[in-house]
Write a protein that holds these residues in place. Structure first.
Motif, PDB file in Angstrom:
ATOM      1  N   CYS A  14       0.998  -1.231   0.211  1.00  0.00           N
ATOM      2  CA  CYS A  14       0.071  -0.363  -0.403  1.00  0.00           C
ATOM      3  C   CYS A  14       1.009   1.109  -0.185  1.00  0.00           C
ATOM      4  O   CYS A  14       2.631   1.280   0.485  1.00  0.00           O
ATOM      5  CB  CYS A  14      -0.882  -0.022   1.334  1.00  0.00           C
ATOM      6  SG  CYS A  14      -0.353  -0.376   2.869  1.00  0.00           S
ATOM      7  N   VAL A  29      -3.968   6.116   3.326  1.00  0.00           N
ATOM      8  CA  VAL A  29      -4.116   4.863   2.615  1.00  0.00           C
ATOM      9  C   VAL A  29      -4.239   4.176   1.320  1.00  0.00           C
ATOM     10  O   VAL A  29      -5.791   4.083   1.467  1.00  0.00           O
ATOM     11  CB  VAL A  29      -3.740   3.613   3.592  1.00  0.00           C
ATOM     12  CG1 VAL A  29      -3.630   2.324   3.294  1.00  0.00           C
ATOM     13  CG2 VAL A  29      -3.110   4.118   5.103  1.00  0.00           C
ATOM     14  N   LEU A  31      -4.813   1.003  -1.098  1.00  0.00           N
ATOM     15  CA  LEU A  31      -4.533  -0.371  -1.146  1.00  0.00           C
ATOM     16  C   LEU A  31      -4.160  -0.436  -2.823  1.00  0.00           C
ATOM     17  O   LEU A  31      -4.522  -0.085  -3.280  1.00  0.00           O
ATOM     18  CB  LEU A  31      -5.353  -1.734  -0.497  1.00  0.00           C
ATOM     19  CG  LEU A  31      -5.095  -1.308   0.287  1.00  0.00           C
ATOM     20  CD1 LEU A  31      -7.004  -2.423   1.013  1.00  0.00           C
ATOM     21  CD2 LEU A  31      -4.660  -0.751   1.578  1.00  0.00           C
ATOM     22  N   ASP A  32      -2.590  -1.241  -2.833  1.00  0.00           N
ATOM     23  CA  ASP A  32      -2.519  -1.705  -3.870  1.00  0.00           C
ATOM     24  C   ASP A  32      -3.470  -2.584  -4.677  1.00  0.00           C
ATOM     25  O   ASP A  32      -4.123  -3.602  -4.490  1.00  0.00           O
ATOM     26  CB  ASP A  32      -0.936  -2.035  -4.578  1.00  0.00           C
ATOM     27  CG  ASP A  32      -0.170  -1.769  -4.729  1.00  0.00           C
ATOM     28  OD1 ASP A  32      -0.251  -0.446  -3.978  1.00  0.00           O
ATOM     29  OD2 ASP A  32       1.321  -1.768  -4.593  1.00  0.00           O
TER      30      ASP A  32
END
Length: 99
Positions: A14, A29, A31-32
């Protein structure tokens, strides 16, 4: 009743962005991948920065653990969300004066 409280987890890379300026104060944040976070799910970012000096912006790569909610956790999260939302609906029609 099997699996009602079962929780699963997985790790994912992330990006963490923290900014503290006169225009904005935020922490995000991302997230991939195309990971959807639902009611009751939890995201724990490992070794996340917690401070940035005024006037600075920090962007770092970290690993996050996503914990998927079990069925009971999802139901509880939705119920609590509705309950908190209804608190916003509470309206007083009084004059506001104490007599």
């Amino acid at each position: 009743m099997f699996g009602l409280g079962k929780r699963t987890s997985f790790d994912v890379p992330c990006t963490v962005e923290i900014e503290q300026t006169s225009e904005t104060l935020h922490a995000h944040v991302v997230l991939d991948g195309d990971i959807e976070i639902g009611p009751g799910d939890e995201v724990l970012v490992h070794d996340a920065p917690t401070h940035v000096d005024f006037g600075e912006r920090l962007v770092v790569r970290r690993t996050a653990t996503v914990v998927r909610a079990g069925l009971l956790d999802k139901i509880r999260a939705r119920f609590e969300g509705y309950r908190e939302l209804t608190e916003l609906y509470e309206v007083s029609f009084s004059t506001g004066r104490v007599q």
